[in-house]
Design a protein around this motif. Structure first.
Motif, mmCIF file in Angstrom:
data_model
loop_
_atom_site.group_PDB
_atom_site.id
_atom_site.type_symbol
_atom_site.label_atom_id
_atom_site.label_comp_id
_atom_site.label_asym_id
_atom_site.label_seq_id
_atom_site.Cartn_x
_atom_site.Cartn_y
_atom_site.Cartn_z
ATOM 1 N N GLN A 28 0.487 -1.611 0.245
ATOM 2 C CA GLN A 28 0.029 -0.325 -0.183
ATOM 3 C C GLN A 28 0.676 1.322 0.387
ATOM 4 O O GLN A 28 0.396 2.358 -0.968
ATOM 5 N N ARG A 31 2.373 1.776 -3.643
ATOM 6 C CA ARG A 31 0.929 1.790 -4.714
ATOM 7 C C ARG A 31 0.665 3.082 -4.137
ATOM 8 O O ARG A 31 -0.215 4.104 -5.417
ATOM 9 N N LEU A 32 0.014 3.638 -3.237
ATOM 10 C CA LEU A 32 -0.681 4.857 -2.856
ATOM 11 C C LEU A 32 -0.179 5.661 -1.935
ATOM 12 O O LEU A 32 -0.109 7.507 -2.508
ATOM 13 N N ALA A 298 -3.856 2.052 4.212
ATOM 14 C CA ALA A 298 -4.427 3.084 3.112
ATOM 15 C C ALA A 298 -4.559 4.674 2.998
ATOM 16 O O ALA A 298 -4.019 4.641 2.293
ATOM 17 N N THR A 299 -5.082 4.238 4.712
ATOM 18 C CA THR A 299 -5.300 6.204 4.691
ATOM 19 C C THR A 299 -4.329 5.963 4.698
ATOM 20 O O THR A 299 -4.203 8.402 4.664
ATOM 21 N N ARG A 302 -2.482 7.394 1.950
ATOM 22 C CA ARG A 302 -2.731 8.316 0.956
ATOM 23 C C ARG A 302 -2.579 10.127 1.677
ATOM 24 O O ARG A 302 -1.499 11.045 1.311
#
Length: 337
Positions: A28, A31-32, A298-299, A302
């Motif tokens: 993650q 990718r993010l 994930a956040t 981000r």
């Protein structure tokens, strides 16, 4: 297992679960966050892989049976015990006999270090339920309008992390894994690296878990919490701590009113993360280091992009297995200016 939506990994050996968490974090962040080689220092295993949760939430099936939301996200799997619930919580599950048509959710809580137990009932309406309680547990009712009524015992329970005892009201957030939360506090203390003269800001502070654990190492500590119950708990927990202030309100509401600089900022947002607007306000306060406690990688990934754009660079991070037998993982990351 397999029908209940709570645990996804009970069929996987525990050591393999730890490795999978690290794989997911690396993926993650790559990718993010566009960080090819995230500076993750490993994962802290849970002190207990089973019987660790101090808090579970039950729902009622159409027949009235209590249980967890199923893997389909809508039906309810009735339970009589839970292998990841602490013994004090499992004792509450086993003792429940329930007849109430307006139930929205039932939360069973325990102070695993204090022995205290609590049942929080959230209803669809305003009517206060009748109660027969044959054990020394507190029982509180939260109506649809947000009115909290104590039907038995106390409106809050206590939990202990290291040598500090925290009060947590029925609706207040507290880490679900007490033993691992002690390790989490130690990591935050290490990453904050306070020397005694700093101003510290703690966003999404809850009942003051990190603020008060760090207060003796800072010159000033300001905590921000949106929940009125958690903010009241933090104020009670901070009684006698002269350099601690709790401000009730969301981060988005309170941050524009604060003047920097803060040498260190701790954030522990919900799964939705901080978001771009909050991070822009954080950057305005000119922190030398930001400690980001995340329950959703994930956040975090981000928000890492937003932090980089705001001039804060990811320096180090570590995972903690706060939720054994599940795909969820806690991560602490330190960003520096």
């Amino acid at each position: 297992f397999g029908r209940c939506g709570g645990c996804q990994w009970q069929h996987i050996a525990y050591e393999r679960q730890l490795g999978l968490h690290l794989d997911v974090i690396a993926d993650q962040m790559r990718r993010l966050a566009h960080i090819a080689d995230a500076p993750c220092e490993g994962i802290v295993p849970a002190p207990q892989a089973w019987a660790y949760r101090n808090n579970v939430q039950l729902h009622a099936s159409p027949s009235g049976a209590l249980g967890y939301v199923a893997t389909d996200g809508s039906s309810v799997v009735s339970i009589e015990s839970c292998p990841i619930a602490h013994d004090l919580v499992d004792e509450l599950i086993a003792a429940l006999e329930w007849q109430y048509a307006g139930l929205r959710r039932l939360t069973l809580r325990a102070g695993t270090a204090t022995g205290e137990q609590m049942i929080l009932m959230e209803s669809e309406g305003e009517e206060t339920p009748e109660l027969e309680l044959e054990m020394a547990a507190s029982f509180v009712h939260l109506s649809a309008s947000g009115r909290l009524t104590t039907l038995a015992g106390s409106p809050f329970l206590h939990e202990r992390l290291h040598e500090r005892t925290y009060r947590a009201s029925g609706p207040s957030f507290f880490q679900v894994n007490t033993a691992q939360a002690e390790n989490l506090v130690e990591v935050v203390q290490e990453y904050a690296a306070l020397q005694g003269g700093e101003r510290l800001l703690d966003l999404f502070s809850g009942v003051g878990t990190f603020s008060l654990a760090l207060a003796s190492r800072a010159a000033e500590v300001i905590a921000v919490e949106s929940s009125p119950w958690s903010a009241a708990d933090a104020e009670a927990n901070g009684e006698g701590v002269g350099n601690f202030t709790i401000l009730e309100g969301s981060a988005g509401e309170v941050l524009p009113r604060l003047d920097g600089p803060f040498q260190a900022i701790v954030v522990d947002p919900p799964r939705s993360g901080c978001g771009k607007e909050v991070i822009e306000e954080i950057a305005r306060l000119r922190p030398e280091r930001l400690i980001y406690v995340s329950c959703d990688t994930a956040t975090l990934a981000r928000d890492s992009v937003y932090l980089h754009q705001a001039g804060l660079r990811l320096e180090r991070m570590v995972a903690l297995d706060m939720f054994p037998q599940t795909a969820h993982v806690e991560t602490v990351a330190r960003f520096i200016s």
